[in-house]
Motif scaffolding. Structure first.
Motif, PDB file in Angstrom:
ATOM      1  N   ARG A   1      -0.210   8.712  -0.138  1.00  0.00           N
ATOM      2  CA  ARG A   1       0.421   7.397  -0.604  1.00  0.00           C
ATOM      3  C   ARG A   1       0.165   6.722  -1.384  1.00  0.00           C
ATOM      4  O   ARG A   1      -0.996   6.713  -2.029  1.00  0.00           O
TER       5      ARG A   1
ATOM      6  N   SER B   1       2.010  -8.165   0.707  1.00  0.00           N
ATOM      7  CA  SER B   1       1.195  -6.979   0.056  1.00  0.00           C
ATOM      8  C   SER B   1       1.870  -5.668   0.476  1.00  0.00           C
ATOM      9  O   SER B   1       2.392  -4.666  -0.307  1.00  0.00           O
ATOM     10  N   THR B   2       2.083  -5.430   1.855  1.00  0.00           N
ATOM     11  CA  THR B   2       2.452  -4.198   2.270  1.00  0.00           C
ATOM     12  C   THR B   2       4.205  -4.070   1.796  1.00  0.00           C
ATOM     13  O   THR B   2       4.677  -3.022   1.588  1.00  0.00           O
TER      14      THR B   2
ATOM     15  N   ILE C   1      -4.137  -1.169  -4.591  1.00  0.00           N
ATOM     16  CA  ILE C   1      -3.629  -0.834  -3.043  1.00  0.00           C
ATOM     17  C   ILE C   1      -2.985  -2.130  -2.482  1.00  0.00           C
ATOM     18  O   ILE C   1      -3.452  -3.076  -2.479  1.00  0.00           O
ATOM     19  N   LEU C   2      -1.800  -1.792  -2.218  1.00  0.00           N
ATOM     20  CA  LEU C   2      -0.911  -2.741  -1.736  1.00  0.00           C
ATOM     21  C   LEU C   2      -0.926  -2.778  -0.136  1.00  0.00           C
ATOM     22  O   LEU C   2      -0.628  -3.906   0.565  1.00  0.00           O
ATOM     23  N   LEU C   3      -1.269  -1.622   0.621  1.00  0.00           N
ATOM     24  CA  LEU C   3      -1.164  -1.495   1.916  1.00  0.00           C
ATOM     25  C   LEU C   3      -2.125  -2.585   2.778  1.00  0.00           C
ATOM     26  O   LEU C   3      -3.324  -2.378   2.314  1.00  0.00           O
ATOM     27  N   ARG C   4      -1.630  -3.297   3.565  1.00  0.00           N
ATOM     28  CA  ARG C   4      -2.283  -4.121   4.440  1.00  0.00           C
ATOM     29  C   ARG C   4      -1.970  -4.137   5.661  1.00  0.00           C
ATOM     30  O   ARG C   4      -1.746  -4.861   6.595  1.00  0.00           O
ATOM     31  N   CYS C   5      -2.192  -2.791   6.151  1.00  0.00           N
ATOM     32  CA  CYS C   5      -2.088  -2.533   7.736  1.00  0.00           C
ATOM     33  C   CYS C   5      -3.042  -1.444   8.098  1.00  0.00           C
ATOM     34  O   CYS C   5      -3.939  -1.180   7.319  1.00  0.00           O
ATOM     35  N   GLU C   6      -3.098  -1.049   9.414  1.00  0.00           N
ATOM     36  CA  GLU C   6      -4.100  -0.471   9.897  1.00  0.00           C
ATOM     37  C   GLU C   6      -3.974   0.965   9.391  1.00  0.00           C
ATOM     38  O   GLU C   6      -2.940   1.451   8.864  1.00  0.00           O
TER      39      GLU C   6
ATOM     40  N   ASP D   1       0.391  -4.486  14.241  1.00  0.00           N
ATOM     41  CA  ASP D   1       0.525  -4.031  12.957  1.00  0.00           C
ATOM     42  C   ASP D   1       1.814  -4.160  12.278  1.00  0.00           C
ATOM     43  O   ASP D   1       2.796  -3.738  12.871  1.00  0.00           O
ATOM     44  N   VAL D   2       1.939  -4.452  11.037  1.00  0.00           N
ATOM     45  CA  VAL D   2       3.254  -4.495  10.393  1.00  0.00           C
ATOM     46  C   VAL D   2       2.964  -3.375   9.402  1.00  0.00           C
ATOM     47  O   VAL D   2       2.441  -3.609   8.185  1.00  0.00           O
ATOM     48  N   THR D   3       3.553  -2.422   9.493  1.00  0.00           N
ATOM     49  CA  THR D   3       3.495  -1.093   8.708  1.00  0.00           C
ATOM     50  C   THR D   3       4.534  -1.003   7.694  1.00  0.00           C
ATOM     51  O   THR D   3       5.580  -1.553   7.810  1.00  0.00           O
ATOM     52  N   PRO D   4       4.464  -0.116   6.688  1.00  0.00           N
ATOM     53  CA  PRO D   4       5.664   0.131   5.891  1.00  0.00           C
ATOM     54  C   PRO D   4       6.844   0.327   6.605  1.00  0.00           C
ATOM     55  O   PRO D   4       8.023   0.060   6.401  1.00  0.00           O
ATOM     56  N   GLU D   5       6.699   1.208   7.548  1.00  0.00           N
ATOM     57  CA  GLU D   5       7.985   1.640   8.262  1.00  0.00           C
ATOM     58  C   GLU D   5       8.513   0.486   8.980  1.00  0.00           C
ATOM     59  O   GLU D   5       9.838   0.156   8.960  1.00  0.00           O
TER      60      GLU D   5
ATOM     61  N   ARG E   1       5.278  -5.268  -0.637  1.00  0.00           N
ATOM     62  CA  ARG E   1       5.542  -4.729  -2.306  1.00  0.00           C
ATOM     63  C   ARG E   1       5.410  -3.314  -2.272  1.00  0.00           C
ATOM     64  O   ARG E   1       6.264  -2.693  -3.079  1.00  0.00           O
ATOM     65  N   TYR E   2       4.776  -2.659  -1.479  1.00  0.00           N
ATOM     66  CA  TYR E   2       4.647  -1.193  -1.487  1.00  0.00           C
ATOM     67  C   TYR E   2       5.941  -0.667  -0.932  1.00  0.00           C
ATOM     68  O   TYR E   2       6.641   0.087  -1.718  1.00  0.00           O
TER      69      TYR E   2
END
Lengths: 200, 609, 388
Positions: free
Chosen positions: A199, C269-270, A58-63, C356-360, C272-273
């Motif tokens: 995802r 980490s995000t 799991i790479l996502l580290r967001c909400e 929040d720092v999202t992939p978007e 990398r995604y």
């Protein structure tokens, strides 16, 4: 990857529930990540907790804003907050409630709904107090049966490793609740999408 | 990790951190100083304030360290009756306690009471060596008991002559049971008996045996106290129903329960008056205390006055009785009285007229008199009448000294600082002296006389010189003599002791936290006023131990380490015995240790002195 | 042993395995579960350390300084304003060359009161003489905590482990916890070359004149110069023993990249995604993670980024009046690369105060840099996702 959101009230054990579920999934070899809603916590106020699980890292580290499924520890929250906010169409909701899924017709229109009277189970096994039962272990037992993404045995092993008090009662409660689950049919169109990895 | 040493190796090149290349030991900063700190134990004000002369600070410190048995033994060195004084002493020690100006004084009396109760049934250390001489002690009140106790511990054979059938004097016959249970006193007297002291009770010196017959002893100590109640000196004083206070207390302490009727008037404002008032309440009477001045001038102990008020005694201040009347027309004819008459419960055998009222004059306060209190004056036409069945007089007592040599008759007896009268080998103490008539002063005078007698007999035997360094024996310049100092066997290690009393301004109060004084457990007044059981229950043991920890330990190093922590030159080190050494080679004489010492146990002295 | 634990407890476990001997902390917000768990460990005997409860973060660091000066292993943890209150004593620990290890939960500074993640608290301590290591996940947190003691004691430098509030501190994930025996073999007891010792008293931190102060500073700088290589060796040793290494700088799918993201903390980490997603679409993008901010890994970054045309730095921090701090430091580090091999460095300020720092969001930054063909560095960093 699946993303879940757990709704409860401060003191009901929503955060512990997310941690227990993460541990259960971890015991099955899944990647997991669980966290509370970031902010301050108050007893009695609505709280949320989150869980990510995946076969790969799991790479996502967001909400988590668009969960695949929900667990609701307290049915009064359905009237109090928009629990279904962001829930993907065809997603699933497991509610701790006395009545069956038909008592939540609005939710059943768009989502797969399951109910279990986790409060009654928790009371039966002396978890928490009569007026404020701690329902998290019971509802996780039902969640195992409802979701199919984790086995009841793993949930019980997670409880055994993480719950230091009344461990045996919590395990028994989880198993008992798994047998009391009532589910609605998934809405025809969205049934498949609910299980799709969205995802990762 | 071998390389890590190289990273900070100061042996090569410039040091990587600011660290002295050489040991700081080479820098003998001690050469800078012109004043030097000295650990110097002084005297705590409570010790000086105690008329008995007890090392209060010493036992508080032992209790703080949990050394309860040693604390108990330390009290027994100076005080033969700690369970008694813990109950009845009016604790002047607490008035001098430095803690009073910080929050509230330490409840010393309650701590001593705990130690006294722990000592019940425990014997005192006996004399190491017996002496051939014997001493006769006349009277077994607190002074006589103290003198006998200390002399026995010094090795002398002691015989106590007591006119009453049981020893104890005022403790046995004057102080009511509810303040001092007889069993407690008996146990403490038993400890004195265990030291080998002989009690000859029912032996009145002057009637059953003469003073001359006591010449068989090598010395005599007279402590017969005061028994004769002062008279009112007004008409009607001899009427039936007028009691002398001491007679009333004596009767009740003898187990009698006299019928006082429904209304009792007590005349007087001292402790005897309070004892009489509270006793009369317990006998079922309504009590009114008459005092010619106001509350502020009352000589009685504050706590006793409060207790009497709580138990329901009424006070009529600025009131002077001018006549006791027995006029039958003024007899209160109430139905109960009639019933009692019918059934013969009320003693009417006497044909003499009985008290029926007290005629009083209203007073006002004028200028201060010789005692410093404002003198009461009569207000004209201010007379009024108080209807009553009994009058109890408590105006103070006088001594009966007929048995003594004539030169000692009349008024208080004068004695030396060691209790000796003008007659060789005759010592006196207790209420016979011009001192406050309290148990504590009596105990103190008994101890002084014991030291005096010891000195006199040793001098006679050629074992001691004529001079006694009194200043060395006193606890502080004003305090009583210390038996421990006389015997020179102090179990407490003193560091450079000086006989100075530490004032609150000598302390560093910032080192202390505020803590509420423990209050005695009092039985409720609605309960105590109906029985003679002990009214004040003292402190539970844990509370008393906590109270001991409130003690500042003024003036005596108790190893708290504040000096060690504050010394900026790390010149103070702790020894194995818990005391401290100062490395004067490095001490710059900054004085921080003395300033920070919580208890004034460090004194800055001139260098070279 | 693998356990699902929060990042705070990953620190606690690391400190306990490192057998810290003194822990001083001020137990009030912004304090964390790190010292809560450590206090329990000290209380129930799992950790034989002296836990000193003090009256402020300033005192916590003072207590650590005193303890460390006597040669023991000292640790504390704090966050945001608490770290700022320590500032004076951070210098003292740094120039005192005391190998104290501290964990800081990156939280925004107030006002307005904010407990969410942001790097300004730690970056404000840039010049205090502390090594700073920013972590990406809970496993890295635990490993870095133990490595930090080794690094600190090897070079007599204090080390700060930094982890994002909530995204690590309160997030549970599986962590492989090594056995005490394995950690003991990696990290022996501290052997202090210089220490306060009443039997051989020396003056520490006393007056230091102009004649030697600069030399002392130089020795500190030399110690910092040794950090990259020392950390590399420690990390390699860790890798041999436990099969994991983290590096001071990590390049991720950069070999043929035309655009590279530079990140620190959990944004990595995000990111990398995002890189994985874009690579699947055929975009030539990569990522460089900066774990070590002090000393700044100039050489590794030059090696990692030389020849890459475009670099986008994601800064969860702001130096008011200047810009994103990682971007500025990176520009400075790359400045003397030959111009042909010197990337254009775009700075993006985002995620402040826990946004929040999202992939978007990361995708937007990547697209903005890839889509811009200007050869000059942007004059100002771009603020991402800010309401008008």
């Amino acid at each position: 990857m699946r993303e879940l959101r757990i709704h409860g009230r401060g003191g009901q054990g929503a955060v512990i529930a997310s941690k227990l579920l993460a541990t259960a999934l971890f015991l099955e070899g899944k990647s997991v990540q669980s966290f509370p809603a970031f902010g301050v916590e108050r007893r009695g106020a609505p709280v949320t907790a989150f869980l990510r699980t995946s076969d790969g890292p799991i790479l996502l580290r967001c909400e988590i804003t668009k969960p695949d499924g929900l667990i609701v520890l307290d049915p009064t929250l359905i009237a109090a907050v928009d629990v279904a906010a962001g829930l993907k169409d065809g997603g699933s909701i497991l509610v701790n409630a006395e009545g069956g899924p038909e008592t939540f017709p609005k939710l059943a229109e768009r989502f797969r709904v399951g109910t279990v009277d986790a409060s009654a189970v928790a009371r039966e096994y002396g978890l928490g107090s009569k007026n404020q039962p701690i329902v998290n272990t019971a509802i996780l037992g039902a969640f195992a049966a409802f979701s199919g993404i984790v086995s009841i045995d793993s949930v019980c092993r997670a409880i055994e490793s993480e719950v230091p008090f009344k461990t045996a009662d919590n395990v028994t409660a989880a198993r008992a609740a798994a047998g009391l689950l009532r589910t609605s049919e998934a809405p025809a169109l969205a049934g498949a999408a609910a299980r799709e990895v969205t995802r990762g | 990790m071998a390389e890590s040493k190289a990273v900070l190796d100061i042996a090569h090149g410039v040091p990587p951190v600011s660290v002295s290349q050489t040991s700081t030991r080479v820098n003998k900063t001690g050469s800078w100083k012109y004043i030097r700190p000295l650990y110097r134990d002084r005297v705590a004000p409570c010790n000086q304030g105690c008329p008995v002369g007890i090392d209060i600070e010493g036992y508080m410190n032992l209790l703080r360290e949990g050394r309860v048995d040693e604390a108990r033994d330390l009290v027994l060195r100076e005080n033969p009756l700690p369970a008694t004084t813990g109950r009845v002493c009016y604790h002047p020690c607490e008035s001098s306690c430095n803690r009073a100006s910080f929050d509230q004084p330490v409840a010393i009396h309650a701590v001593e009471r705990m130690l006294g109760d722990l000592a019940l049934g425990k014997s005192a250390a006996p004399a190491l060596a017996k002496r051939a001489e014997t001493v006769g002690v006349i009277g077994s009140g607190p002074a006589g008991l103290a003198c006998a106790y200390h002399l026995a511990r010094l090795g002398y054979g002691v015989t106590v002559y007591e006119a009453e059938r049981e020893p104890g004097g005022v403790l046995r016959w004057g102080i009511p049971e509810y303040r001092l249970p007889k069993a407690i006193l008996a146990s403490e007297v038993g400890r004195i008996r265990d030291l080998g002291v002989t009690f000859r009770t029912s032996t009145h010196v002057g009637r059953d045996v003469t003073l001359a017959e006591l010449g068989l002893h090598d010395a005599v100590f007279a402590a017969t106290g005061v028994h004769k109640s002062r008279e009112l000196g007004i008409p009607g004083e001899t009427l039936t129903g007028v009691w002398r206070g001491l007679d009333l207390l004596r009767a009740v302490n003898a187990g009698e329960r006299p019928q006082l009727g429904k209304r009792v008037v007590v005349v007087g404002g001292g402790n005897t008056a309070m004892d009489c008032a509270r006793t009369a309440l317990r006998l079922g009477a309504e009590v009114t205390v008459l005092y010619r001045r106001s509350r502020a001038e009352m000589p009685a102990n504050h706590e006793e006055v409060e207790a009497a008020l709580h138990e329901g005694a009424r006070f009529s201040f600025l009131t002077l009785p001018i006549e006791v009347t027995g006029d039958p027309r003024e007899v209160d004819v109430d139905p109960l009285r009639a019933i009692e008459d019918t059934f013969g419960q009320f003693d009417r055998s006497s044909e003499e007229p009985r008290v029926s009222a007290v005629l009083c004059a209203r007073m006002e306060l004028g200028e201060p008199d010789a005692s410093g209190r404002r003198a009461p004056r009569r207000i004209e036409h201010g007379e009024f009448r108080i209807v009553c069945d009994t009058v109890v007089t408590a105006l103070g007592e006088e001594a009966e000294t007929d048995y003594l040599p004539t030169e000692l008759h009349g008024g208080a007896i004068r004695v030396t600082a060691l209790g000796e009268t003008s007659r060789t080998a005759l010592f006196a103490g207790g209420d016979l002296l011009e001192e406050p008539h309290t148990v504590a002063f009596a105990l103190g005078s008994g101890k002084r006389a014991a030291i005096g007698i010891d000195h006199y007999l040793r001098m006679k035997a050629g074992e001691a010189g004529a001079e006694v360094e009194l200043g060395e024996l006193k606890l502080g310049p004003e305090g009583n003599l210390s038996m421990t100092r006389w015997r020179a066997d102090d179990p407490v290690a003193r560091v450079n002791p000086v006989n100075e009393v530490v004032k609150v301004t000598d302390l560093n109060l910032s080192q202390f936290g505020h803590a509420r004084r423990a209050e005695d457990v009092l039985r409720p007044a609605w309960e105590t006023r109906h029985d003679f059981l002990e009214a004040n229950l003292g402190l539970p043991r844990e509370d008393a131990m906590a109270e001991a920890r409130r003690c500042f330990n003024c003036a005596v190093c108790n190893g708290c380490e504040v000096c060690l922590i504050f010394c900026p030159d790390v010149s103070i080190s702790r020894r194995d015995d818990g005391k401290f050494d100062i490395a004067y080679d490095y001490c710059k004489g900054c004085g921080l240790c003395a300033a920070e010492c919580p208890r004034g146990a460090i004194t800055m002295t001139r260098e070279g002195l | 042993m693998k356990k699902v634990i929060v990042g705070n407890h990953a620190v606690s476990w690391g400190v306990s395995l490192a057998r810290a001997e003194v822990i001083a902390a001020y137990p009030i917000t912004p304090q964390t579960q790190i010292v809560e768990e450590l206090a329990e460990m000290c209380d129930d005997g799992r950790l034989a350390a002296k836990f000193i409860k003090v009256e402020s973060e300033h005192s916590a660091m003072a207590a650590c300084i005193g303890a460390s000066a006597t040669g023991v292993r000292a640790f504390t943890a704090t966050s945001s304003q608490g770290l700022l209150l320590m500032h004076e004593l951070l210098h003292w620990a740094g120039l005192g060359r005391l190998p104290i290890v501290m964990a800081d939960i990156n939280r925004a500074v107030a006002p307005g009161w904010n407990i969410w993640t942001d790097q300004n608290d730690t970056l404000a301590q840039r010049d205090t003489g502390w090594v700073q290591l920013y972590c990406e996940n809970n496993q890295e947190v635990l490993d870095t905590t133990i490595q930090a003691f080794a690094l600190a004691e090897k070079l007599s430098l204090p080390v700060m482990i930094v982890l994002d509030a909530f995204f690590l501190s309160h997030t549970s994930e599986p962590v492989d916890i090594p056995s005490p025996a394995e950690v003991d073999a990696f990290l022996p007891r501290r052997d202090a070359a210089l220490k306060l010792d009443t039997r051989d008293p020396h003056a520490f931190g006393a007056l230091t004149t102009p004649a030697v102060y600069m030399e002392m500073r130089k020795r500190q700088q030399e110690a910092f110069d040794q950090v990259p290589e020392t950390l590399r060796l420690i990390d390699a040793d860790w890798d041999r023993r436990f099969g994991r290494s983290w590096g001071a700088v990590e390049s991720y799918r950069t070999s043929d990249a035309d655009t590279v993201l530079v990140t620190s903390g959990t944004i990595t980490s995000t990111a990398r995604y995002v890189i994985n997603e874009r690579r699947e679409r055929g975009e030539k993008v990569g990522l460089v993670k900066i774990k070590m901010f002090r000393p700044f890994p100039t050489e590794p970054l030059r090696r990692a980024l030389a020849g890459i045309p475009k670099v986008a730095v994601l800064d969860r921090n702001i130096s008011p009046g200047h810009g994103g701090i990682f971007a500025e430091e990176l520009r400075s580090a790359l400045y003397d690369l030959p111009s042909a091999r010197r990337p254009r460095v775009d700075g993006y300020v985002l995620g402040l105060g826990g946004r929040d720092v999202t992939p978007e969001v990361i995708g937007e930054c990547l697209d903005a840099t890839r889509g811009n063909d200007s050869s000059a560095n942007a004059r100002e960093d771009l603020w991402v996702g800010v309401k008008p």
